[in-house]
Design a protein around this motif. Sequence first.
Motif, mmCIF file in Angstrom:
data_model
loop_
_atom_site.group_PDB
_atom_site.id
_atom_site.type_symbol
_atom_site.label_atom_id
_atom_site.label_comp_id
_atom_site.label_asym_id
_atom_site.label_seq_id
_atom_site.Cartn_x
_atom_site.Cartn_y
_atom_site.Cartn_z
ATOM 1 N N LEU A 191 52.057 7.470 76.563
ATOM 2 C CA LEU A 191 52.899 7.977 77.643
ATOM 3 C C LEU A 191 54.389 7.963 77.280
ATOM 4 O O LEU A 191 55.145 8.842 77.693
ATOM 5 C CB LEU A 191 52.665 7.158 78.913
ATOM 6 C CG LEU A 191 51.316 7.364 79.606
ATOM 7 C CD1 LEU A 191 51.159 6.397 80.759
ATOM 8 C CD2 LEU A 191 51.154 8.795 80.084
ATOM 9 N N SER A 231 47.508 3.703 75.578
ATOM 10 C CA SER A 231 48.025 4.573 76.641
ATOM 11 C C SER A 231 49.517 4.350 76.859
ATOM 12 O O SER A 231 50.248 5.289 77.225
ATOM 13 C CB SER A 231 47.254 4.341 77.944
ATOM 14 O OG SER A 231 47.411 3.016 78.405
ATOM 15 N N LYS A 270 42.979 2.941 83.437
ATOM 16 C CA LYS A 270 41.612 3.446 83.605
ATOM 17 C C LYS A 270 40.608 2.300 83.748
ATOM 18 O O LYS A 270 39.759 2.310 84.644
ATOM 19 C CB LYS A 270 41.234 4.318 82.402
ATOM 20 C CG LYS A 270 39.865 4.961 82.480
ATOM 21 C CD LYS A 270 39.848 6.131 83.417
ATOM 22 C CE LYS A 270 38.577 6.958 83.267
ATOM 23 N NZ LYS A 270 38.532 8.101 84.211
ATOM 24 N N THR A 330 44.437 7.111 79.159
ATOM 25 C CA THR A 330 44.747 7.073 80.593
ATOM 26 C C THR A 330 45.123 5.666 81.010
ATOM 27 O O THR A 330 44.292 4.758 80.978
ATOM 28 C CB THR A 330 43.534 7.550 81.422
ATOM 29 O OG1 THR A 330 43.123 8.834 80.973
ATOM 30 C CG2 THR A 330 43.894 7.618 82.897
ATOM 31 N N GLN A 331 46.358 5.456 81.403
ATOM 32 C CA GLN A 331 46.830 4.121 81.770
ATOM 33 C C GLN A 331 46.127 3.640 83.043
ATOM 34 O O GLN A 331 45.970 4.377 84.013
ATOM 35 C CB GLN A 331 48.339 4.124 81.977
ATOM 36 C CG GLN A 331 48.959 2.752 81.855
ATOM 37 C CD GLN A 331 50.438 2.819 81.522
ATOM 38 O OE1 GLN A 331 51.106 3.774 81.877
ATOM 39 N NE2 GLN A 331 50.951 1.809 80.844
ATOM 40 N N ARG A 355 38.371 8.945 75.529
ATOM 41 C CA ARG A 355 39.191 9.600 76.562
ATOM 42 C C ARG A 355 39.964 8.586 77.388
ATOM 43 O O ARG A 355 41.146 8.754 77.677
ATOM 44 C CB ARG A 355 38.301 10.434 77.499
ATOM 45 C CG ARG A 355 37.618 11.632 76.868
ATOM 46 C CD ARG A 355 36.996 12.522 77.950
ATOM 47 N NE ARG A 355 36.098 11.798 78.818
ATOM 48 C CZ ARG A 355 34.782 11.712 78.655
ATOM 49 N NH1 ARG A 355 34.213 12.317 77.623
ATOM 50 N NH2 ARG A 355 34.034 11.040 79.495
ATOM 51 N N ALA A 356 39.285 7.484 77.782
ATOM 52 C CA ALA A 356 39.901 6.503 78.675
ATOM 53 C C ALA A 356 41.100 5.810 78.034
ATOM 54 O O ALA A 356 42.006 5.355 78.737
ATOM 55 C CB ALA A 356 38.864 5.455 79.099
ATOM 56 N N GLU A 398 35.299 15.954 79.635
ATOM 57 C CA GLU A 398 34.984 15.650 81.026
ATOM 58 C C GLU A 398 34.073 16.746 81.581
ATOM 59 O O GLU A 398 34.229 17.925 81.271
ATOM 60 C CB GLU A 398 36.271 15.586 81.868
ATOM 61 C CG GLU A 398 37.181 14.431 81.506
ATOM 62 C CD GLU A 398 36.674 13.105 82.053
ATOM 63 O OE1 GLU A 398 35.593 13.088 82.648
ATOM 64 O OE2 GLU A 398 37.379 12.099 81.885
#
Length: 531
Positions: free
Chosen positions: A203, A199, A144, A141-142, A137-138, A355
Amino acid sequence: MKIKNFPENSRITFLGSIFKENKQVNWNINIGLENHYTNSADYQKYMIKHARFSNMPLLAKNRRFNQTKEIPLYNESIITIKIDDFKNWQITTSKSGQYLFSHIVSDLEETYKNIQIHLPHIELARVLFFHNAYLSRAALTQGKLTAEYYIVPEEHQTTIHVHEFCGFPSYQYDNVGMRRLLSWILLDTEARASYESISKHFLSEQFRTKTQTFWNFIFAPPSLRGAEITMKVYFSEKNEQYYVNEIIGIANLPTDISNEVIFCNPNFTVKNSYEKTGGSSGGRTSANDDPTIDDEKEADSDRKIIKIESPKIAMFLASPYETKKATLKRSGKKGIPNQNNDVEILPDHGVSTGETTIFGEIGRGEFENVQDESDDLEFFMKRFEAFKVMIEQFASQHRIQPIIHVHKLPAVNRSKLHRTHDGNPRCIIEVQLSFQSKKFVILEIDTSDNLKPLSTLIVKISDTDSWNSHFPTFRKQVVKRSLRWPTAKSLLDIGIRKTFNHPRNLAEMAESDEEFKNWRIRLEETLLSLS
């Protein structure tokens, strides 16, 4: 392995786009499945399903799910190749638009010479990084890792301060392999840049429709120069080229980390690291009957984490380093670690992998996908320094040549005793020598965490080969018996055993101490009594 919305006896044929509904939070991945023959009236051989991206530790091409019967094996070959530099590999795409690394290679055994091979980007990223649901998951996410880990480099060690609300499962800091993997991602220059490239691409390259957002996985790999990758491949007769289904191991994984790494958090406790009862650590419950992953429900953040068993990926660092857990005696202001903090090293069934929320309905699931097999026994030899010096002095006095080995104790059932309080492997030192024309084995167990005192064991053996064959069973018995030596009865066919006490305060003892000299004398007396 069980995923609720997959049919029985299904096999992954491809991994497709990553997507989410625009009104939802969780990212999913499209998965092509072959549905093994069934008598159902609505039988459909091929279909596309999806799973949460947090399930990536499980998702490799040709893996089977929800098996109820034995299915014939798919035609695959296992090959090992040595990487020159992944920057030299060409980036291509499959018919479905998924990114591949393509290169001409030869395997190490030279069975396959100058073959064209195609490796999916997502499979290489999976084995390098996606070893639990958090890391999967991480990656999307930029920033993280920067938000949840504060790194303090020092001359002889690097301290990684873990944010109080970091989502990485706390019990997995007890696993040496997971600590090494996480520290490699955080500290190795190429690995960190590669992980964060996911990430960045995610994005900048996703595309959006009215209802969904899509992205085809692509990332910038580390060079991995000199690494040896073992993989399952299949040969396409139509294209006369090889395609990678799954990577099962990486040896000589390069790293620029050389110092000891300490993970530090005020919330780390001895209880998190170890439980004397042999139960599960860190509030985790052990996997029972292969829990089913349910992607349609949210996990309850108040429930204990259930470990999801998944195929392990063997990883060997080219230059392994030691890692530890620690806690802070005092905390810095506003959550920022103070350089003057005192760091105390610690004496070390349906589920969802998404999550968690307080409104979740089912249990929390987490993978533990890495099996660290780096050659790191040199770190643990120092725990036996006094014993080793005593043996060498005795051997020198009697002009004999001992053979000394250090071994890791194996994991046995649910026992945690194969690890010390700091989460490192608990080791046993084995000395084989001949004295007075008789053969002996001398054994000492690492109890540096002061779990319990344990005498030194001597076994008089008649046959070295019989002892060597029995020794793996011997080590298991030590763990089964809660760090007690196997009984004389269990060794009847192997040899005659006897124990003698070692000195107190062993770690603080000097060679000149009277107690040290008496220890060597007791060794000789015990050997003579068995001769």
